[in-house]
Design a protein around this motif. Sequence first.
Motif, short mmCIF file in Angstrom:
data_model
loop_
_atom_site.label_atom_id
_atom_site.label_comp_id
_atom_site.label_asym_id
_atom_site.label_seq_id
_atom_site.Cartn_x
_atom_site.Cartn_y
_atom_site.Cartn_z
N GLU A 1 0.82 -1.21 0.00
CA GLU A 1 0.00 0.00 0.00
C GLU A 1 0.85 1.27 0.00
O GLU A 1 0.48 2.27 -0.59
N LYS A 2 2.01 1.22 0.67
CA LYS A 2 2.92 2.37 0.72
C LYS A 2 4.35 1.87 0.60
O LYS A 2 5.11 1.87 1.58
N PRO A 3 4.75 1.45 -0.58
CA PRO A 3 6.05 0.78 -0.74
C PRO A 3 7.26 1.70 -0.71
O PRO A 3 8.37 1.24 -0.45
N VAL A 4 7.09 2.99 -1.00
CA VAL A 4 8.26 3.89 -1.14
C VAL A 4 8.67 4.48 0.20
O VAL A 4 9.77 4.25 0.70
N PHE A 5 7.79 5.24 0.83
CA PHE A 5 8.11 5.90 2.09
C PHE A 5 7.50 5.20 3.31
O PHE A 5 7.80 5.58 4.44
N GLY A 6 6.66 4.21 3.08
CA GLY A 6 6.06 3.50 4.19
C GLY A 6 5.03 4.34 4.93
O GLY A 6 4.65 5.43 4.49
N TYR A 7 4.59 3.84 6.06
CA TYR A 7 3.56 4.52 6.85
C TYR A 7 4.14 5.56 7.80
O TYR A 7 3.40 6.31 8.42
#
Length: 662
Positions: A331-337
Motif C-alpha cells: 500500500e505504501k512501498p516507497v516511504f512506508g507509513y
Amino acid sequence: MSKKEPNVSKNKTAGRKINSDGAKSYLFYLYFGFLTLVFPLVHYSKILDIVMMPRLFSLSLFMTVFGVLFFFWIRKRPEALSVLRNKLFFLFGLWILFSIVSLLLSSNPVEGIFDVLKTIFLTILVLWTVILVQSEPDGVDKMTRFVVMAGLIITVIAFWQYFTEVFKSGEKFFDEYGRQTPIIYKVRGLMAHKNLLSIALGLILPFALYGILKLKEIWKYLAIECSLSILVLIILLQTRAVWVGTMAAVGVAILVLMFLGKKFDIPRRWQIAIIATGIAGILGVASLIFLSQEKSNNQYIKQLQSIVNPQSKQNIHRINIWKTTLDMIPEKPVFGYGPGNWKLHAPKFHNGRFTEEMELNWQRPHNDFLWVMAEKGIVGFIIYIGIFALVFYFLITVIKNSIDYHDKRLALLLIFGLTIYLGSSFFDFPYERVFHQTYLGLTFALSLVLFGKTHETTPLKVNPMISIIPLFITVFGIVYAGQCIDQEKHLVLARENSNYLNNVAKSGRQLPAQETQRRWKAVLENAQKAQKTLKNLDPQANPITSYEGLAYVNMGDFKNGIKTLKKAHEQHPGNIGVLNNLGAAYFKLEKYDEALEYLEKSYDIFPSRDAVINLSAVLYKMERYEEAYDIISAFPEKERTEVMNKNLRAIEKILKKKQNKE
C-alpha cells in the motif's frame, strides 16, 4: 610448536591516528562509566513502561553534559572528526534523512519522534565511541573491561530475580494483559521483558568472550564469569529468538573459519576442532528438535520443537502479524507509513486472522525487518540493511588484512554478536529499545575502530563547531523524554480510577453517584494533565484523548466526550476501543446513523464482545432485526455474555412475530 605473536606496534600506530598527547582520559572513563555502571540500572517503577523513557531521559541528560565537555576537548584536536569520512556515517545520514521525510508524510508524525531521536542518538554514540577509543591508549581493552562490568551487573540482577521468583516458586502468574504466562517472564534484569534481556546479553557476549582471550589477571576471570553467566541465562530464559540467533551465529562463525581460517594464526587442528564442535552442537540441537518425542514434558525441548512448528501457539499469532505486515507494505512501498505509525494502520489489515481480542495488542510486528519496511518503505529497508552489510564488510576486511591476531578474533566475535542481534530481530524488536540500540552502537563503533587500523583515513578539515550540533538534539531529547515520563505518571493514576470503576461494574456492585463522579473526574483531570505536545499515544497505543473522552461520556458531557473521542480516532484510526466508545456515545444520544458508522468500523477490524453488543443494539433500534440477529448468533456460543443471550432471545421473539404476521 610455539607460535610467535606478530609485531603489532605498527598496526597500533596506524589504528590510532589521533595524537593521544594531552588526551583527556577522564572523558573516556566518564563516558563508559555511565554506559556500563549507570545506564543498565536506570528505571522508574511509577510509570507504564518502567525503562523506555527513563533510559532515554538519562541518556539525553548524560549526552548533553558530555557533549559540552566533548566540544571543548575536540576543539583542540579537530582531526579526530576525520572518522566522519567513513561510509557508515554517510549511510547513517541517509537513514536519518529518509526517516524524517517518512515521518513528515505519516498520518501521526508525533508518534515517530522517538524513532528518529533514537536513530540520531545511535549515530552520535558511534561517532563519540570511535573517537574516544582511538584517542585512549589501549582503548579497545579498556572499553572491553567496561562492557564486561555491564554484563556482570545485568547477570547478577537476572540471577537474583531467577532465584527469588522462579527457583523458589513453581507457580504461574498473569501478565499485564491478563494472559497466563510462565513464571520465567518475571526475570527481566531491569529490561522491559525477559526476551529483551536475552538479546541484551547476546550483544554483550562478544565483548566478554574477547575479554577471556585478551585481558589478564582478574579481568580474565571476570570475563570468564560474565561469559558463563550469559550463556547459562540464555539457556534458562528460553528465549527462542536468541536461541535461533545464537545457532545462526555459530553457523556464520563456522563459515568464516572454513573460508578464512588461515587468517587467524590458529593451528589447523584447533580450527578443525572448533568447526567440528560447532557442527556437533548444531546437529545436537537439531536432534533434540526432530528426534525427541513430539509431546515431551521437558520445557527446553518443547521450546526447541516449537521453533520449527508453524502451528505452535507461540508461532501462530506471530506468523499472522507478519502476514498482516506483508499486506500493508504494497500500500505504501516507497516511504512506508512513517516511523511509529505501523501500529496505527495494522488493524485494518488483520483480515480476520485473530480470534481473541487480546491477540490484537500488537505494537510492533515482532520482526524488525518487516517493521522497518512497513514504516519506511523499501528504500528505507535497503538503507537499514546496508548499514549492517557495511559493518560486516568492515569486519571481514579486518580478518583478511589485519596483522594483529587479537583484532581478527575480536572481528570474528563481533560478527558472532551481530548475527545474534539480527537473528533475534527476525522474531523480536530490539530495534525499538534504547538500551539495545546503545550497545549496538558500541558494536558498530568497535568495528570502525578495527577497520581504521587497516585503512588510513584521509584527513578531513572539519570546523570543530560542528560538534556542538548534537547538543541541540540531546536537549530536545531531555524535553521529549521528560514529557513522556510525566505523561505516563498521570496515565497510571487515570487507569487506577478507571480500572476500579470497571471492576466495580463487573462485580455487580453499585457505588454512590457522588463517588462515581469523583472517580471519573480524577480520570479526566489526569488525562488532561497527560496531554503532551510531543506524544499523543500511551505505550499500548491508546490515544491520550481517549481517556479524556471516556471520562466526559461517563460524566454525562457527551458534547466534549464525542469531540475528544473523534480526535482520538484521528490519532489512531484502528483503535477498536475508541471506535466502540464513540459508537456507544452516539447510541446514548439516539443518533443511530453516526453510531452505526463507528461500530461497523470496529466490528470489521475485530468482532469483539463490545462491538457485537453495541452494533446489534444499534441495528435493533433501527429495526434491522435480521442483521442484529446474525451478528449475535455468529459470536461463539460458549463465549456469549448474558446480555448477548438476552438480546438474542428478544430479537427471536420479534422475528417470530413478523413471520406470523406474514
